[in-house]
Design an enzyme around this catalytic site. Structure first.
Site, short mmCIF file in Angstrom:
data_model
loop_
_atom_site.label_atom_id
_atom_site.label_comp_id
_atom_site.label_asym_id
_atom_site.label_seq_id
_atom_site.Cartn_x
_atom_site.Cartn_y
_atom_site.Cartn_z
N ASP A 117 0.88 -1.17 0.00
CA ASP A 117 0.00 0.00 0.00
C ASP A 117 0.92 1.22 0.00
O ASP A 117 1.75 1.36 0.90
CB ASP A 117 -0.88 0.03 1.25
CG ASP A 117 -1.95 -1.05 1.23
OD1 ASP A 117 -2.06 -1.77 0.23
OD2 ASP A 117 -2.68 -1.18 2.23
N ASP B 79 -13.24 -4.06 -1.39
CA ASP B 79 -13.00 -3.73 0.02
C ASP B 79 -14.29 -3.96 0.81
O ASP B 79 -14.98 -2.99 1.18
CB ASP B 79 -12.56 -2.26 0.16
CG ASP B 79 -11.29 -1.96 -0.63
OD1 ASP B 79 -10.34 -2.76 -0.56
OD2 ASP B 79 -11.25 -0.92 -1.32
O1 1PR Z 1 -10.67 2.82 -5.29
O2 1PR Z 1 -9.76 2.23 -7.49
O3 1PR Z 1 -8.92 4.23 -6.29
O4 1PR Z 1 -8.39 1.94 -5.51
C1 1PR Z 1 -7.88 2.20 -4.24
C2 1PR Z 1 -7.17 0.96 -3.79
O5 1PR Z 1 -6.51 1.26 -2.55
C3 1PR Z 1 -8.11 -0.20 -3.54
O6 1PR Z 1 -7.55 -1.37 -4.07
C4 1PR Z 1 -8.19 -0.29 -2.01
O7 1PR Z 1 -8.25 -1.65 -1.59
C5 1PR Z 1 -6.88 0.32 -1.58
N1 1PR Z 1 -6.97 1.06 -0.30
C6 1PR Z 1 -7.58 2.23 -0.12
N2 1PR Z 1 -7.41 2.62 1.17
C7 1PR Z 1 -6.69 1.68 1.77
C8 1PR Z 1 -6.25 1.70 3.18
O8 1PR Z 1 -5.66 0.74 3.67
N3 1PR Z 1 -6.53 2.79 3.88
N4 1PR Z 1 -5.71 -0.42 1.11
C9 1PR Z 1 -6.42 0.69 0.86
C10 1PR Z 1 -6.13 -1.60 0.90
C11 1PR Z 1 -5.81 -3.61 1.80
C12 1PR Z 1 -4.93 -4.59 1.21
C13 1PR Z 1 -3.94 -5.04 2.25
C14 1PR Z 1 -4.51 -6.35 2.70
C15 1PR Z 1 -3.53 -7.21 3.41
N5 1PR Z 1 -5.27 -2.36 1.62
O9 1PR Z 1 -4.32 -4.18 0.08
O10 1PR Z 1 -2.74 -5.08 1.63
O11 1PR Z 1 -5.63 -6.11 3.54
O12 1PR Z 1 -3.14 -6.64 4.60
P1 1PR Z 1 -2.58 -7.55 5.78
O13 1PR Z 1 -1.92 -8.73 5.16
O14 1PR Z 1 -1.57 -6.68 6.49
O15 1PR Z 1 -3.76 -7.89 6.63
P2 1PR Z 1 -9.50 2.86 -6.17
#
Ligand code: 1PR
Length: 541
Positions: free
Chosen positions: A234, A393
Site C-alpha cells: 500500500d 473492500d
Molecule cells: O478505489 O480504485 O482508487 O483503488 C484504491 C485501492 O486502494 C483499492 O484497491 C483499495 O483496496 C486500496 N486502499 C484504499 N485505502 C486503503 C487503506 O488501507 N486505507 N488499502 C487501501 C487496501 C488492503 C490490502 C492489504 C490487505 C492485506 N489495503 O491491500 O494489503 O488487507 O493486509 P494484511 O496482510 O496486512 O492484513 P480505487
C-alpha cells in the site's frame, strides 16, 4: 551490446520484456514498419490480448508476409503468449481469423466448469527428457491465458516440433514449441523470474537451437499450477511528502497516539525487489490515496513502476485511481488512458476498486445489461481480461437471520456483537470510507460479466489483524464466479496461507503487514506450503 529486434505493433507491457532482454545482456531495436523486418537478425513477437486483435493488427500493418519471410529465411524468431498462438492455424477465440499456420492445429478455450479461467499463475513447461531452450522440468513459468492448444502426445512432434507442456485441472496444454529457428512460449519469459531469463538468454545467444530436441536427463515431470503468494504494498505520500509503503489496521494507516503520522514501512521499489528475491509470485502496488490525488499528477507512481520493473521479473499490478477523470488543466482522461500509462510504465495488470463498485451498481440497475463503456470493459477489450483485476473492500454486516436482507447472506461461525448468526458483505468505496448497498456477490458477478480477469478480495474487518483470512468470505465469492480469486487481509503467519488454500478454493493469497513488519519472509511462507504438500514455485537464484 548485441541486440534483438522487437515488433512494436501492440499495446501492453513491453517495457518488462525490454528490461528482461537488457538484464541478460542484449539491447532492443524496434521494428516500426514491415520494411524494417528485413534488417532484423533475431526477431521477437510479443503478444497480448485477443488472438483476432493481434492477427488483425499485424495484418492491417502489413506485417504478416514480412514475418513469414523472416521465418522462412531461417532467422531466429521467438513468439510470446499470443505470439505463440499466432503460429497456429486459428483459434476458437476469433474463429474467422487465420493465424500463420506454421503449426497445424487450432486453439480452444480452457474448460471452466471446475476451475478458474483465465489460467493465471505459475505452471510447468516440461519438455520431458528433450532439451528446449534451457526450459527445466522442475522450474515454473508465468502463464496468463484463456485459450490453449490441447496437447496430444506425438501430434506436434510428428510435424517436427519439440514441445513442452503444462497441466491445468486435467487439461494438458502446449506451454512452448520449438523447431529449427523458431521458438514460442505460451508463458511470459520476461515475467518468469530467473527461469524465464534463462530461456531468453538461450534464444538470444543461439544456444537453444544447437541443443534443440536432444535428450537430456532432467528430473521427473512436476505438477501443475502453483498456489500464488502475492506481496502487496500500500503506497501513499506521507506528511513529509515522501512516497512510502504503509499499512493500516482495518484501513487506518496512521500511528496510534499523538501526532498520528502515516506509518512508514519502507520504500516501494526496495521492498518490491526484496519480496521478488524472497520468491513472491507477484507484487501489487496500491496507491491508496488516489481518490484524492489526481493520478495524472501522480508521476511518482509511474516512476515506482518503471524502476521496479527493472529488477522485478514477476508480474506487477497497480491499483488506485483507475477511472475516468479530469486532469488539473481540465482535460478529460479516460480510465483506459490511465491504464495505458501504467502498462507502458511496467504494469502487467491494473486493479480497479471504487469505480468497479459504481459500475456494478449501474449494471444491476440496468437489469444486468452491458453498454461497453465501463473502465473494466474498455480496458479488458484493449488489453485482455487478464490485465484487469477488481479490488474489493468489503465489510461485514451482521443480520439475525438469512432472509433479514435482500443481500446474499451466509451463516457465520463468528456471530455478531448481538449474537447475530448471519452476515453479508457490503462493498465500500474510497478506501472503506463509504459503504454502499451492494453486496460482494453482486459485485463479483457484475465485474465478471464486464470482463474482469481476477478478483482481489480484501476484507476490512480482517485487514492488519493477523487473525487469518476470512474463509467464509472467500468461499462465498468463489462460489459466485469462475474467474480467479486472490484472498487478502489478515495473514499473520504461514499457517494462514496454508489454511486458505486447504480450506477454500482461493487461487492466490496476498500478504502485506506480515512481510513489511519482518515477521516472516515470503520464502518461509512458501516453504511451509511446500511442507504441507501444496504446489509452489521456489525462487531460483
Ligand atoms: O478505489 O480504485 O482508487 O483503488 C484504491 C485501492 O486502494 C483499492 O484497491 C483499495 O483496496 C486500496 N486502499 C484504499 N485505502 C486503503 C487503506 O488501507 N486505507 N488499502 C487501501 C487496501 C488492503 C490490502 C492489504 C490487505 C492485506 N489495503 O491491500 O494489503 O488487507 O493486509 P494484511 O496482510 O496486512 O492484513 P480505487
Amino acid at each position: 551490446m548485441p541486440h534483438v529486434y522487437l515488433l512494436d505493433y501492440v499495446a501492453g507491457n513491453v517495457r518488462s520484456l525490454v528490461n528482461a532482454i537488457e538484464k541478460v545482456g542484449y539491447s532492443v531495436e524496434w521494428i516500426r514498419s514491415p520494411e524494417d523486418v528485413a534488417k532484423a537478425d533475431k526477431l521477437i513477437l510479443p503478444g497480448v490480448g485477443h488472438f483476432g486483435h493481434c492477427m488483425g493488427q499485424l495484418a492491417a500493418a502489413g506485417y504478416v508476409p514480412a514475418i513469414r519471410g523472416h521465418i522462412e529465411a531461417g532467422k531466429p524468431f521467438m513468439g510470446i503468449c499470443v505470439g505463440l498462438q499466432a503460429l497456429f492455424e486459428g483459434s476458437s477465440e476469433d474463429p474467422g481469423v487465420p493465424g500463420f499456420g506454421l503449426v497445424k492445429g487450432r486453439l480452444d478455450r480452457f474448460d471452466d466448469t471446475e476451475k478458474s479461467v483465465p489460467h493465471i499463475g505459475w505452471n510447468s513447461a516440461n519438455a520431458g527428457r528433450r532439451s528446449l531452450y534451457d526450459l527445466r522440468p522442475e522450474s515454473k513459468y508465468y502463464y496468463v491465458h484463456s485459450y490453449k492448444y490441447p496437447y496430444v502426445a506425438g501430434e506436434l512432434e510428428g510435424q517436427g516440433w519439440t514441445v513442452a507442456t503444462g497441466t491445468y485441472g486435467g487439461e494438458t496444454f502446449v506451454g512452448a514449441v520449438a523447431k529449427e529457428n523458431v521458438v514460442a512460449t505460451q508463458f511470459h519469459p520476461e515475467k518468469s523470474g530467473v527461469a524465464g531469463l534463462r530461456l531468453l538468454k538461450s534464444f538470444l545467444s543461439g544456444e537453444g537451437i544447437q541443443t534443440l530436441g536432444q535428450a537430456t536427463h532432467g528430473p521427473a515431470p512436476t505438477g501443475g499450477l502453483t498456489r500464488r503468494v502475492i506481496a502487496c504494498l500500500d503506497v501513499r505520500t506521507n506528511d513529509e511528502g515522501d512516497l512510502v509503503v504503509t499499512k493500516g489496521d482495518q484501513y487506518d494507516v496512521r500511528e496510534k497516539g499523538d501526532g498520528r503520522s502515516v506509518r512508514n514501512l519502507g520504500k516501494p521499489v526496495e521492498l518490491a525487489r526484496r519480496y521478488y528475491e524472497q520468491g513472491a509470485d507477484e507484487v501489487t502496488f496500491l496507491n491508496i490515496t488516489s481518490f484524492r490525488d489526481c493520478p495524472l499528477a501522480d508521476v511518482p507512481m509511474l516512476e515506482v513502476l518503471r524502476r521496479a520493473s527493472e529488477s522485478v521479473f514477476v508480474p506487477l499490478t497497480i491499483g488506485g485511481g483507475i477511472r475516468d477523470t479530469v486532469d488539473v488543466d481540465g482535460t478529460e482522461v479516460s480510465a483506459l488512458e490511465i491504464a495505458t500509462m501504467y502498462f507502458k510504465s511496467g504494469a502487467d495488470k491494473v486493479s480497479i476498486g471504487s469505480d468497479a463498485v459504481l459500475a456494478a451498481e449501474e449494471y444491476h440497475a440496468a437489469g444486468g445489461n452491458l453498454f461497453g463503456n465501463t473502465a473494466i470493459e474498455q480496458i479488458s477489450r484493449a488489453y485482455g481480461s487478464q490485465a484487469v483485476v477488481v479490488s474489493v473492500d468489503p465489510k461485514r454486516v451482521y443480520v439475525p437471520k438469512a432472509d433479514a436482507t435482500r443481500h446474499s447472506t451466509l451463516k457465520t461461525a463468528f456471530p455478531g456483537p448481538k449474537g447475530e448468526s448471519h452476515c453479508w458483505y457490503a462493498c465500500t468505496i474510497k478506501g472503506g470510507r463509504e459503504t454502499r448497498d451492494l453486496d460482494v456477490v453482486e459485485l463479483a458477478r457484475a465485474v465478471e460479466a464486464m470482463g474482469a480477469g481476477e478478483l482481489l478480495l480484501n476484507c476490512i474487518d480482517r485487514d492488519g489483524t493477523s487473525a487469518g483470512f476470512d474463509l467464509e468470505l472467500v468461499d462465498q465469492v468463489k462460489a459466485a464466479v469462475r474467474i480467479p480469486v486472490i484472498a487478502s487481509s489478515g495473514a499473520g503467519n504461514p499457517g494462514h496461507f496454508a489454511e486458505v488454500f486447504e480450506r477454500t478454493g482461493a487461487d492466490a493469497a496476498l500478504g502485506a503487514g506480515i512481510f513489511h513488519r519482518g515477521e516472516y519472509t515470503v520464502k518461509q511462507v512458501k516453504d511451509h506450503l511446500a511442507e504441507r504438500g501444496l504446489e509452489v514455485r521456489m525462487f531460483e537464484g
